[in-house]
Write an enzyme that holds these catalytic residues in place. Structure first.
Site, short mmCIF file in Angstrom:
data_model
loop_
_atom_site.label_atom_id
_atom_site.label_comp_id
_atom_site.label_asym_id
_atom_site.label_seq_id
_atom_site.Cartn_x
_atom_site.Cartn_y
_atom_site.Cartn_z
N THR A 108 -0.28 9.99 6.32
CA THR A 108 -1.38 10.10 5.16
C THR A 108 -2.55 8.96 5.31
O THR A 108 -3.24 8.97 4.77
CB THR A 108 -1.00 9.86 3.74
OG1 THR A 108 -0.18 8.67 3.65
CG2 THR A 108 0.17 11.03 3.30
N LEU A 112 -4.17 5.28 5.90
CA LEU A 112 -4.59 3.78 5.43
C LEU A 112 -4.84 4.19 3.95
O LEU A 112 -6.10 4.00 3.58
CB LEU A 112 -5.36 3.08 5.94
CG LEU A 112 -5.41 1.47 5.67
CD1 LEU A 112 -4.06 0.94 5.64
CD2 LEU A 112 -6.27 0.72 6.15
N HIS A 113 -3.94 4.56 3.14
CA HIS A 113 -4.14 4.63 1.56
C HIS A 113 -3.85 3.49 0.90
O HIS A 113 -3.66 2.49 1.29
CB HIS A 113 -3.35 6.19 1.23
CG HIS A 113 -1.96 6.08 1.24
ND1 HIS A 113 -1.26 5.85 0.37
CD2 HIS A 113 -1.13 6.19 2.53
CE1 HIS A 113 -0.04 5.68 1.13
NE2 HIS A 113 0.12 6.05 2.28
N ALA A 114 -3.79 3.94 -0.54
CA ALA A 114 -3.69 2.80 -1.31
C ALA A 114 -2.71 1.94 -1.16
O ALA A 114 -2.78 0.68 -1.22
CB ALA A 114 -3.82 3.38 -2.94
#
Length: 98
Positions: A21, A23-25
């Site tokens: 996914t 570099l998400h939250a």
């Protein structure tokens, strides 16, 4: 890059983002928390991006939108710069300990 930034001696590292996914939250927060443990100034960018962002700012890191399989470039300057660059690269290579 500003003229002042070009006069700074940077220690560099890089690591491949292996989270599907990107570099998400959650990984962004882990990265910034780690970056904040160092006195050094730490900046990151995706390989194809020109602009460096403050690795100690969760908002700036998330705005990179670095995708899966993107090499993340890391640079640090200051008294513990080498340790900071190495630690952040290790965290990315470990898939943010996720």
């Amino acid at each position: 890059m500003s003229e002042a930034a070009s006069n700074i001696e940077w220690i560099t590292a890089s690591a491949l983002i292996v989270d599907e996914t990107g570099l998400h939250a959650r990984p962004a927060v882990k990265l910034t928390k780690l970056a904040k443990t160092f006195e050094a100034s730490v900046e990151i960018r995706g390989e194809a991006q020109e602009r460096w962002v403050n690795a100690k700012s969760p908002n700036a890191v998330m705005k990179l939108k670095a995708a899966y399989n993107t090499p993340l470039q890391i640079r640090a300057s200051g008294p513990d710069a080498a340790a900071a660059a190495e630690a952040l690269a290790d965290l990315v290579e470990r898939n943010f300990d996720g």
